[in-house]
Design an enzyme around this catalytic site. Structure first.
Site, mmCIF file in Angstrom:
data_model
loop_
_atom_site.group_PDB
_atom_site.id
_atom_site.type_symbol
_atom_site.label_atom_id
_atom_site.label_comp_id
_atom_site.label_asym_id
_atom_site.label_seq_id
_atom_site.Cartn_x
_atom_site.Cartn_y
_atom_site.Cartn_z
ATOM 1 N N HIS A 212 -10.239 -30.379 14.568
ATOM 2 C CA HIS A 212 -9.297 -29.257 14.724
ATOM 3 C C HIS A 212 -8.760 -28.868 13.345
ATOM 4 O O HIS A 212 -8.714 -27.691 12.982
ATOM 5 C CB HIS A 212 -8.143 -29.669 15.658
ATOM 6 C CG HIS A 212 -6.932 -28.784 15.560
ATOM 7 N ND1 HIS A 212 -6.037 -28.858 14.511
ATOM 8 C CD2 HIS A 212 -6.480 -27.796 16.371
ATOM 9 C CE1 HIS A 212 -5.089 -27.951 14.682
ATOM 10 N NE2 HIS A 212 -5.337 -27.292 15.811
ATOM 11 N N ASN A 213 -8.375 -29.864 12.571
ATOM 12 C CA ASN A 213 -7.817 -29.565 11.250
ATOM 13 C C ASN A 213 -8.876 -29.009 10.300
ATOM 14 O O ASN A 213 -8.581 -28.122 9.495
ATOM 15 C CB ASN A 213 -7.177 -30.817 10.647
ATOM 16 C CG ASN A 213 -5.804 -31.073 11.233
ATOM 17 O OD1 ASN A 213 -5.524 -30.690 12.367
ATOM 18 N ND2 ASN A 213 -4.945 -31.727 10.489
ATOM 19 N N GLU A 216 -9.075 -25.625 11.159
ATOM 20 C CA GLU A 216 -7.843 -24.980 10.655
ATOM 21 C C GLU A 216 -8.035 -24.587 9.180
ATOM 22 O O GLU A 216 -7.681 -23.475 8.765
ATOM 23 C CB GLU A 216 -6.698 -25.984 10.828
ATOM 24 C CG GLU A 216 -5.352 -25.574 10.292
ATOM 25 C CD GLU A 216 -4.321 -26.721 10.442
ATOM 26 O OE1 GLU A 216 -4.119 -27.200 11.575
ATOM 27 O OE2 GLU A 216 -3.740 -27.139 9.432
ATOM 28 N N ARG A 315 -9.767 -25.051 -1.697
ATOM 29 C CA ARG A 315 -8.424 -25.562 -2.022
ATOM 30 C C ARG A 315 -8.466 -26.336 -3.341
ATOM 31 O O ARG A 315 -7.556 -26.230 -4.167
ATOM 32 C CB ARG A 315 -7.904 -26.477 -0.912
ATOM 33 C CG ARG A 315 -7.531 -25.736 0.347
ATOM 34 C CD ARG A 315 -6.666 -26.595 1.268
ATOM 35 N NE ARG A 315 -6.527 -25.968 2.575
ATOM 36 C CZ ARG A 315 -5.678 -26.379 3.517
ATOM 37 N NH1 ARG A 315 -4.913 -27.426 3.307
ATOM 38 N NH2 ARG A 315 -5.610 -25.764 4.676
HETATM 39 C C1 6PG Z 1 -1.321 -29.300 13.240
HETATM 40 C C2 6PG Z 1 -1.552 -29.291 11.754
HETATM 41 C C3 6PG Z 1 -0.808 -30.408 11.123
HETATM 42 C C4 6PG Z 1 -0.607 -30.217 9.635
HETATM 43 C C5 6PG Z 1 -1.860 -30.269 8.843
HETATM 44 C C6 6PG Z 1 -1.625 -29.757 7.459
HETATM 45 O O1 6PG Z 1 -2.310 -29.367 13.933
HETATM 46 O O2 6PG Z 1 -0.179 -29.223 13.654
HETATM 47 O O3 6PG Z 1 -2.908 -29.431 11.490
HETATM 48 O O4 6PG Z 1 -1.454 -31.583 11.495
HETATM 49 O O5 6PG Z 1 0.002 -29.012 9.405
HETATM 50 O O6 6PG Z 1 -2.263 -31.592 8.798
HETATM 51 O O7 6PG Z 1 -2.638 -30.228 6.717
HETATM 52 P P1 6PG Z 1 -2.789 -29.986 5.185
HETATM 53 O O8 6PG Z 1 -1.497 -30.426 4.544
HETATM 54 O O9 6PG Z 1 -3.936 -30.823 4.803
HETATM 55 O O10 6PG Z 1 -2.994 -28.519 5.023
#
Ligand code: 6PG
Length: 507
Positions: A212-213, A216, A315
């Site tokens: 999921h991340n 993201e 990034r």
């Molecule tokens: C979520 C987000 C959360 C967090 C990320 C940010 O699903 O709520 O993914 O877990 O915001 O881990 O990740 P980074 O700091 O690596 O961008």
């Protein structure tokens, strides 16, 4: 403190932002929650805050003593840990263990690495405890009013946690998949389909949360590239771009990340109200590691999740700020560029590029999960995973409903791009997508995610790739052998390349 004799339904350790909001969510749903924090003042501040204005404050019970905290929870105890991933989680669990009894359930709600989750489950099972590694997505608001929850662990432990997890998860309309978001403190949503389900054994929940991340990361990078193109090629100001994202959010790109982008782009800078805040934010991206883990796992499993990895590298490149500033004075870009015409049409093309790239990104994420389930012997339900991501989480999007439908039509779908809906969308959008990537390349605007998603699409649909030459090269310098197009798979050949007339030797 708050010494009550009633036993709590669940306990939570770690009262940072996510922990506090998850507690309030559980309390709003009628569960009594014992809370503990290593720094007691944090717990006391939280309890004071609850009592000052939270409708469900009476169901939040603070404890300064770890033993008393544990004893206050109904057996088998369910204790959620929301502490720093890694060594922090191990230390917090170890501290708690002497107070626990056989059969108690530890739930790690942090962004843990799935390998740690597999290890912890084994270690804790050997000691008689149950362990659930649950992905929790949705940030502060999600935790408070309905996160997307991805629990992994034994079915027995899940049965015990399920009523609470289902109650507090985000809800979607079971027919349309539309998120139900009309919530308020003390007035939780009780109807609808919860965005949670048992993902699988061991580390499955945390693996799926990691993917999921990873998605993201690429979703965010794609939006950033669309922004960069509108800014650089069309000279658009943030408020104008905000309108574009607002429009896109009314169509098939409808998603949380597009919505927040529209909001962000119209935000004025509090320090300089004539300016937009986004223009004052330094262009160096941070990362905590889940995108990297996704990419490393893809490399380990041999899955081409190139667009996801590209988003991580984007990034990394952004973080080289000083080097980039210095290089910008030395390395030249293209010359003699023609003025861009047809602004409206280009914006539409960028929309297509974004949508097509997004399809590829999700195709990569799902293909990765499909390979991981073989590796770890999980049975993942991809339609259900897309449904869990439909509400509450950061990548929630209308688009996910189409993924659920695609897997409902064909549970064995080898790649999302092959589902009729997505195939049609790719066919429709590809000309515009190619135009955008070419234009970006021509103008020297970096679009690594658009470009690598397109390369993935083209690579996946190409029956004969140049890997024949590559295999020949490997055989030439290292006798690594090759398979032949006119022989069955699995038969390997080698030839002594420089000597033209030597016969081929079967290996
Ligand atoms: C979520 C987000 C959360 C967090 C990320 C940010 O699903 O709520 O993914 O877990 O915001 O881990 O990740 P980074 O700091 O690596 O961008």
């Amino acid at each position: 403190m708050n010494d009550r004799t009633t036993t709590s339904d669940i306990g939570l350790i770690g009262l940072a932002v996510m922990g506090q909001n998850l507690v309030l969510n559980m309390a709003d749903h009628g569960f009594t929650v014992s809370v503990y924090n290593r720094t007691t003042s944090k717990m006391e501040d939280f309890i004071a805050r609850c009592q000052a204005g939270e409708p469900s404050a009476e169901r939040v019970i603070g404890h300064a003593d770890l033993g008393a905290f544990v004893r206050s929870i109904k057996r088998p105890r369910k204790i959620v840990f929301l502490v720093k991933a890694g060594a922090g989680t191990d230390a917090a669990i170890a501290g708690c263990l002497p107070h626990l009894e056989s059969g108690d359930i530890i739930i790690d709600g942090g962004n843990a690495n799935w390998n740690d989750t597999i290890r912890r489950e084994k270690e804790l099972r050997a000691k008689g405890f149950e362990f659930i590694g649950s992905g929790v997505s949705g940030g502060e608001l999600g935790a408070r009013f309905g996160p997307s929850l991805m629990p992994g662990g034994s079915k027995k432990a899940w049965k015990s946690l399920e009523p609470i997890w289902r109650a507090i998860a985000a809800k979607v309309d079971p027919k349309t998949g539309e998120p139900l978001e009309d919530y308020a403190p003390g007035k939780p949503i009780t109807k609808g389909e919860p965005c949670t389900a048992h993902i699988g054994a061991g580390g499955a929940g945390h693996y799926v949360k990691m993917v999921h991340n990873g998605i993201e990361y690429i979703d965010m990078q794609l939006i950033c590239e669309a922004y960069m193109l509108m800014k650089t090629l069309l000279g658009m100001k943030p408020d104008k771009m905000s309108k574009v994202f607002e429009d896109w959010n009314a169509g098939d790109l409808d998603s949380y990340l597009i919505q927040i982008t529209a909001d962000i782009l119209q935000q004025r800078d509090p320090a300089r109200p004539k300016k937009f805040l986004v223009d004052s934010v330094l262009d160096t991206a941070g990362q905590k590691g889940t995108g990297k883990w996704t990419s490393v796992s893809a490399l380990d499993l041999g899955i081409p999740a190139n667009a996801i990895a590209e988003a991580v590298f984007a990034r990394c490149l952004s973080a080289l700020k000083e080097e980039r500033v210095a290089a910008s004075k030395k390395l030249k870009g293209p010359k003699d560029l023609k003025e861009i015409r047809g602004k409206k049409q280009l914006i539409e093309s960028i929309h297509s590029a974004l949508y097509c790239s997004k399809i590829c990104a999700y195709a990569q994420g799902f293909q990765l999960m499909a390979e991981a389930q073989k590796e770890y012997d999980w049975k993942l339900d991809f339609g259900a995973i897309a449904q869990i991501w439909r509400g509450g989480c950061i990548i929630r999007a209308r688009f996910l409903q189409k993924i659920t439908e695609a897997y409902a039509a064909d549970a064995e779908l080898p790649n999302l791009m092959l589902a009729p809906y997505f195939r049609k969308a790719l066919h429709k959008g590809q000309d515009a997508w190619r135009k955008v990537v070419s234009l970006a390349v021509r103008h020297g605007v970096p679009v690594p995610a658009f470009g690598s998603a397109l390369a993935y699409y083209d690579g996946y649909r190409t029956a004969v790739l140049p890997a024949n030459l590559l295999q020949a090269q490997r055989d030439y310098f290292g006798a690594h052998t090759y398979e032949r197009t006119d022989e069955p798979r699995g038969k390997y050949f080698h030839v002594d390349w420089p000597e033209k007339d030597r016969p081929q030797l079967e290996m």
